[in-house]
Every structure is written in C-alpha cells, then in structure tokens.
Scaffold this motif. Structure first.
Motif, short mmCIF file in Angstrom:
data_model
loop_
_atom_site.label_atom_id
_atom_site.label_comp_id
_atom_site.label_asym_id
_atom_site.label_seq_id
_atom_site.Cartn_x
_atom_site.Cartn_y
_atom_site.Cartn_z
N ILE A 259 0.85 -1.21 0.00
CA ILE A 259 0.00 0.00 0.00
C ILE A 259 0.88 1.26 0.00
O ILE A 259 0.62 2.22 -0.71
N ALA B 111 -6.46 0.25 -1.61
CA ALA B 111 -5.15 0.76 -1.19
C ALA B 111 -5.19 2.27 -0.95
O ALA B 111 -4.62 2.77 0.02
N ARG C 71 -4.24 3.66 2.63
CA ARG C 71 -3.01 4.46 2.74
C ARG C 71 -3.24 5.69 3.62
O ARG C 71 -2.36 6.11 4.37
#
Ligand code: 13P
Ligand code: SF4
Length: 297
Positions: free
Chosen positions: A66, A284, A288
């Motif tokens: 990620i 992701a 993140r």
C-alpha cells in the motif's frame, strides 16, 4: 549454499529483505532490516529497492504494498497470515461503525487492507497510546485486538470500545505462567507485549512492542529477562546482548505462520519474485490514508 544464493539473487533483483522480529534465526541473519511492525512500515515507505521481500505475515506485506505501490512486494512464504487480522471483516467493521455513530476508528495494523480502508487511523503495538491521544473524538472503536485496546485505554480518558479479536499466542499466557517464571528466575525483569491479557500485563515490569523490548533489554541494568512474546524474539535479544540471559515466559508461545519462512522459501521468493502482494487500488488508496496518518505522528 542457500545464504550465498540469497545474496547473489538480492543483487540481481535489486531487492531488500525485511524481516519481523519473530522470524526464525536463519532468516533474521540474511535480512537487510529486522524490526517491529512500525519499523517495517517505515522501511517499506522509504526503501529505494525495486523488490521488497517480506519475511513475516500477510498484513505486513500488504502494508508495504500500500505504501509503495510502484515496488514489487513479495511474500517470502506463501500463505503466512495473522489469524487475529482475520477476526474482523470490512462488513463487520461497517456494522460496528453504524452502531456507534461519531466514534473514531483506530485499527491495529494486524488487520486486512479492507479493514484499514474503513478506518480513520492505524496504530501498532508501539504507538497505540499516541495515536488515540491524537484524536479529537471522545469515543474510539478499537479493532481487532481487545487486549491492545484495553491496554491503550489505561492511558486515556476517552471511551474505548474494543472488538473481540485476540492473538492466540499472547492471549494464552496466564498470571500463573508469570508467577512460575518469576519463581524460577527471581532476579529477572519481566517484559511483555501489549497483546497479552490485562491480568498478565499487571504482573509485568514493562510492556513493549517487539523492538521496544529490544531497546529495553539493551538499556536495562538487569542481567536476566523473562520475555512475554513469541519465542522468535529471543533469537534477536540473545544476539544483541551476549552477556544477558533471556527466558521465554512460555515455550508454547509459537506463531505458526511466522515460522513458515525459511532460507529455502526466501531463496524461492527472490528467484521467482512471487507471490507478489497486490492490493486493489480502490482499497489501497483509502487504507493508505489511515496508515500515513499514523506515520505522521
Ligand atoms: P510488533 O509490532 O510489536 O512487532 O508486533 C507484531 C505482532 O504481530 C505481535 O504479535
Ligand atoms: Fe498475529 Fe499473534 Fe502471529 Fe503476531 S504472533 S502475527 S498477532 S498470530
């Protein structure tokens, strides 16, 4: 020789090997960096290499993927997972949030990328207290580890509502284990991980992440230590502190998945650069945000 092959392949692939502190000794020996979850996340974010070979369990490699979507993140052992990370699903977390509107969600990094994507901020065993203190909300949903959540709750006036997940390795320790180990080694300092039960934590001299234990063992004037975390930790502690003695709180504290990696699997991962860990971009991008908020603290 496997270790020579690994060195050669590492150069050929422009790869680095990141290993968690619980990894078998032979794997720790060939690693470029070993650490706790927070240190490994930081390393994954700053590494320049093209390939990151992850010796640990799946959530750690997912975090690396990620943070570094342009790098090839490879698991050194296919199928090594953290059972606790799978004790909550994204759907369960959505329902938990719906039952507690207005609460912030703190998610231990031992969780899936989908669960991170549903969370406001991540934490590790090294920074849970600071992460919760950084929030403006008065109520915090803490997932998935009930024991880490309860430990963090000792240091805040906020209302912490924990999910009922746990680590089978740490949750298994009992106060009796501590008393027995202390009777055998009365001079030893007792260091435990915050994934232990509250009644075990109450009997410890200190509560640390795995790398926190490594630092404490170096700094402490004590010569003997009882270590309340996965037995792999003792390899690093003994190597770093040749004059000191380390006794596992229990010999049964073995994380089966952490032991799936060996020199042979590291070599195969470098040779094939498979299995690659890829997190779908939609997940992701949201996960993140939660990880980077934590890293910013
Ligand atoms: P640390 O971040 O303290 O290394 O812990 C990770 C883990 O999986 C503990 O069981
Ligand atoms: Fe997960 Fe526990 Fe193994 Fe850590 S020791 S990876 S929390 S099962």
């Amino acid at each position: 020789m496997l270790a020579d092959d690994i060195l050669r392949l590492k150069r050929e692939r422009n790869a680095v090997i990141l290993a968690h502190n619980y990894q078998p000794g032979e794997v720790q020996k060939v690693a470029d960096l070993r650490g706790d979850s927070l240190e490994l996340s930081r390393a994954a974010a700053r590494e320049e290499a093209e390939v990151l070979v992850f010796c640990g369990v799946d959530f750690m490699a997912e975090t690396a993927a990620i943070l570094s979507p342009d790098k090839r993140v490879v698991m050194a052992a296919a199928g090594a997972g953290c059972p606790m990370a799978h004790m909550i699903t994204a759907q369960q977390l959505r329902e938990f949030k719906a039952q507690n509107p207005g609460a912030a969600v703190v998610c231990y990094v031992n969780s899936s990328a989908e669960v991170k994507a549903e969370s406001d901020i991540c934490c590790t065993s090294a920074n849970g207290v600071e992460v919760v203190a950084s929030l403006s909300e008065e109520t915090v949903l803490f997932v998935p580890d009930r024991n880490l959540g309860r430990y963090v709750a000792r240091f805040t006036d906020k209302r912490i509502i924990t999910w009922d997940g746990y680590c089978y390795v740490h949750d298994r320790y009992t106060p009796e284990d501590v008393r027995r180990a202390c009777a055998l080694h009365p001079e030893a300092e007792v260091l435990v991980h915050p994934e232990c039960r509250p009644e075990v934590i109450d009997l410890a001299d200190g509560v640390y992440s795995t790398s926190g234990m490594a630092r404490r063992a170096k700094e402490s004037p004590a010569r003997e230590f009882i270590i309340g975390t996965e037995v792999g930790m003792n390899y690093r502690l003994k190597e770093d502190n040749p004059g000191k003695e380390f006794y596992p709180l229990s010999e049964r504290a073995v994380c089966v998945d952490m032991k799936k990696t060996s020199l042979a699997t590291v070599r195969a991962a470098l040779e094939t650069t498979e299995p690659r860990v890829v997190v779908p971009q939609r997940i992701a991008d949201r996960a993140r945000v939660a990880i980077e908020r934590m890293l910013a603290i």
